[in-house]
Design an enzyme around this catalytic site. Sequence first.
Site, PDB file in Angstrom:
ATOM      1  N   CYS A 343       0.801  -1.236   0.000  1.00 18.07           N
ATOM      2  CA  CYS A 343       0.000   0.000   0.000  1.00 18.07           C
ATOM      3  C   CYS A 343       0.833   1.284   0.000  1.00 18.07           C
ATOM      4  CB  CYS A 343      -0.977   0.012   1.165  1.00 18.07           C
ATOM      5  SG  CYS A 343      -1.262  -1.558   1.959  1.00 18.07           S
ATOM      6  N   ARG A 372       6.706 -10.912   5.938  1.00 14.23           N
ATOM      7  CA  ARG A 372       6.286 -10.659   7.320  1.00 14.23           C
ATOM      8  C   ARG A 372       6.882 -11.740   8.205  1.00 14.23           C
ATOM      9  NH1 ARG A 372      -0.056  -9.345   5.997  1.00 14.23           N
ATOM     10  NH2 ARG A 372       0.396  -7.659   4.541  1.00 14.23           N
ATOM     11  N   GLN A 390       0.885 -11.119  -2.786  1.00 10.78           N
ATOM     12  CA  GLN A 390      -0.530 -10.760  -2.747  1.00 10.78           C
ATOM     13  C   GLN A 390      -1.005 -10.410  -4.154  1.00 10.78           C
ATOM     14  OE1 GLN A 390      -0.030  -7.476   0.060  1.00 10.78           O
ATOM     15  NE2 GLN A 390      -1.336  -8.592   1.474  1.00 10.78           N
ATOM     16  N   ASP A 392      -2.669  -8.034  -5.140  1.00 14.27           N
ATOM     17  CA  ASP A 392      -3.061  -6.810  -4.463  1.00 14.27           C
ATOM     18  C   ASP A 392      -3.554  -5.760  -5.445  1.00 14.27           C
ATOM     19  OD1 ASP A 392      -3.384  -5.383  -2.188  1.00 14.27           O
ATOM     20  OD2 ASP A 392      -1.254  -5.062  -1.776  1.00 14.27           O
ATOM     21  N   HIS A 394      -5.051  -1.408  -5.125  1.00 10.60           N
ATOM     22  CA  HIS A 394      -5.571  -0.298  -4.333  1.00 10.60           C
ATOM     23  C   HIS A 394      -6.395   0.589  -5.229  1.00 10.60           C
ATOM     24  CE1 HIS A 394      -2.217  -1.775  -1.903  1.00 10.60           C
ATOM     25  NE2 HIS A 394      -3.105  -1.595  -0.936  1.00 10.60           N
ATOM     26  N   LYS A 478     -14.804  -3.368   6.457  1.00  9.80           N
ATOM     27  CA  LYS A 478     -14.318  -4.291   5.426  1.00  9.80           C
ATOM     28  C   LYS A 478     -15.296  -5.423   5.167  1.00  9.80           C
ATOM     29  CE  LYS A 478     -11.712  -7.082   8.695  1.00  9.80           C
ATOM     30  NZ  LYS A 478     -10.574  -7.947   8.916  1.00  9.80           N
ATOM     31  N   HIS A 524      -8.384  -1.275  -0.233  1.00 13.25           N
ATOM     32  CA  HIS A 524      -7.437  -2.374  -0.467  1.00 13.25           C
ATOM     33  C   HIS A 524      -8.270  -3.586  -0.867  1.00 13.25           C
ATOM     34  CE1 HIS A 524      -4.485  -0.452   2.458  1.00 13.25           C
ATOM     35  NE2 HIS A 524      -5.621  -0.001   2.927  1.00 13.25           N
TER      36      HIS A 524
HETATM   37 ZN   LIG Z   1      -3.179  -2.460   0.893  1.00 13.18          ZN
END
Ligand SMILES: [Zn+2]
Length: 647
Positions: A343, A372, A390, A392, A394, A478, A524
Site C-alpha cells: 500500500c 512478514r 498478494q 493486491d 488499491h 471491510k 485495499h
Molecule cells: Zn493495501
Amino acid sequence: MIAQDEQIRVTLPDGSVREYPKGSTGLDIATKISEGLARNVLAAKVNGVVQDATRPIDEDASVQLLTWNDPEGKATFWHSSAHLLAEALEALYPGVKFGIGPAIETGFYYDVDLGGQPFSQEDFKKVEDKMLELARQKQHYIRKPTSKADAVAYFEEKGDPYKLDLLEGLADGTITFYSQGNFTDLCRGPHIPNTSFIKAAKLMNVAGAYWRGNEKNKQLTRIYAVTYPKQKELDDYLYLLEEAKKRDHRKLGKELELFAFSEKVGAGLPLWLPKGTVLRERLENFLRKAQVRAGYSPVVTPHIGSKQLYVTSGHWEKYGEDSFQPIKTPDPNEEFLLKPMNCPHHCEIYKTKPRSYRDLPLRLAEFGTVYRYEQSGELHGLTRVRGFTQDDAHIFCRPDQVKEEFMKVIDLVLYVFNTLGFSDYSAQISLRDPENKTKYIGSDDLWEKAESAIIEAAAEKGLPTVTELGEAAFYGPKLDFMVRDALGRKWQLGTIQVDYNLPNRFELEYIGADNQKHRPVMIHRAPFGSMERFIAILIENSGGNFPLWLSPEQIAILPISEKYEDYANELFFTLQENDIRGFVDLRDEKIGRKIRDAEVNKVPYMLIVGEKEAAESAVSVRRKGQGDLGSMPVAEFIKTFQAEVKV
Ligand SMILES: [Zn+2]
Ligand SMILES: [Zn+2]
C-alpha cells in the site's frame, strides 16, 4: 405449593407465544410440539442460557430447543459424551482419576490419570465398545446441587486430587454433580437427557497434557474422541478426515513437485518448482486479464522501501519491532525495510502527479511480494509463510464512488470463485463498534456512508453475508470472503477493505469539481488473498486434480516402445505449437507403468502412440477419471482439447 393450573408463557424462536404448565421442561414443550422433535432435543436454551432439556422452567421465558443441528446442541452432546467416556474408563481402569472433559470443535477430550496403566491405540476399541454398551442402557444424566463440603467429602473418599483442585476454585452454593449410571462427576452442565442418543463413538487420539496446562504439574493422558447420533454420520466424518489427509497441500505439493522448502533458504520461504510455477503463472495471468477488463492498471514496485516510507505509513511503529529488521547500507544514514505490504508504495504512485476528480477511481494492481516475520511455530505449509505474493490492488476513489467500486470488486471476486469451482461462498461485513466510536479514524459521516455502501453493495449482488459489529479495523470497515471447499471446510479468502488512514498519512489529494482539494478514499482488495494461500486451498479443494487450463502438465505422450520415439517427439512439438503443455515419457518402461505414473501425477490427458497411431497421424487418448476415449486424428484431439481448456 404451585397451583395446578398455573401457566407460564413461552416465546418460541418463530416469535409465537404458547402457554404451558409452570415447571414444564424443554422436553415437555418438545413433546407437545411433536414426538419427532422430542426424540431429537438435546438441550434447551432458556432466556439465552443453555440448560438441560429436563430442567423445569418456572417463569415466562423465551425457549429454543436445541438439536444436533445447533452448534450448542452438538457441544452439549459431545460434552455429555465425555462423561460417558469417563464412565467407560472407570469400568475398564479402576482407580482412574479425572481432570477435565470439555467439548471441542469436533468431539471432546477427557484428561485422565491412569495411574501408570498403559494406554494406546490398541485400547481404543475396547473403550469404544464399553461406551456404546453403556449408552444403550439409556442412563439418564441426573443433576444434583451439592454443598461444597459434601462435594469435597465425596472426592476425598474417592481419592480424586484433580476434582478437589477444581473444587477449590468454586463457591459454595454454585456446585452441581451430574450422575449417569455408576458415574458421578463434578460439573455445571448442561447435558443431554440420556445416553441413548449416543449411537456411534470413536477414540481419535491420545496425547500428554499437563494438569492445568502447567508443566510443573503432573502430565495426564488426554484422550480425544468423537461421538455421533448415527453411525453413518461418524462414517462420513472419518471418510472426510481420510480425504483431508490425502489432500493435504503439503503432501500433494511435494508429490506433484509444485513447491518446496529449504532450511538453507529459510523457514516459511517457499521455493516454487517448475510445475508449481506454471500453475501459479496461469492463475496470475487469469486474474491479470480479468483485472484489465475491470479497469485496473498494473504497476510494479520494489521489494524494499526506505524506513521513512513505513514511518509515514505507521507500519514501522506498529510492526517494526516484531518483524524483519532494517537493512543497512554503507551509508550510515540509510535504512531499508523488506516491504510488509504494497500500500505505501502505491500511495507514492498516486502522488506522482496531481489528480482531479475526473481521474478517479484510480485502480493500481500489483502481484506484490511481501515479507512478514511470522513466529516459527505459526508457520504451516503455504498457508502461513514469511514471504508471499498478494494479488493486491488499491482503488483510490471519491467517497461517492465507494459503493460502485465495492460492487465491481464483488463481481470480480465471484467471477474468480466460479471459474475455479468454489460455488459455496459467503462474506462477513465488519463494521464499527457503535458503542465505542472514538477508537476509529475518519469522520462519522464517512463511516456511515461507507458502511451503508458495503451493506447495499453486498445485498444488490445477492452475496450471503453475516455482519459483525466491532470487527472493523480502526481505519475502515471491510468485507471478507469465505469459501467452503469440497470437503465442507471453511476457508477465509480475499478481502475488500476501506481505508481512511493512509490517505491522511500520505496526504493524498484530488481537485474536486468545486476546484477545492479533497481527500480520496483508499480501498485495499485481494480476491485470492495471496497466491500461496490460494494455491494451498486450490490443491486441497481439487485434491491436485486441477482444471485442464491450470494443470502444470496437460498431456503425457506415452510411446509404446522406443521405435515410436520420433513420432512422439514430433507430436510433442505440434502440440506445443498449439499451446498445449506436457512431456514425452521416453523411459524404457512398459506402457502400463507409464499410464499408472501419469495417473499418479494427475496428468489430465494421456496420449498413447504405437505403430497404428504413427502410421495414421493419430493418438490413442485416455482422459484421467474417464478412461479410454479411443483413437483420433491429432487435429481432432487438438480441437477437443481446446474446447475444454477455454475459460
Ligand atoms: Zn493495501
Ligand atoms: Zn458435564
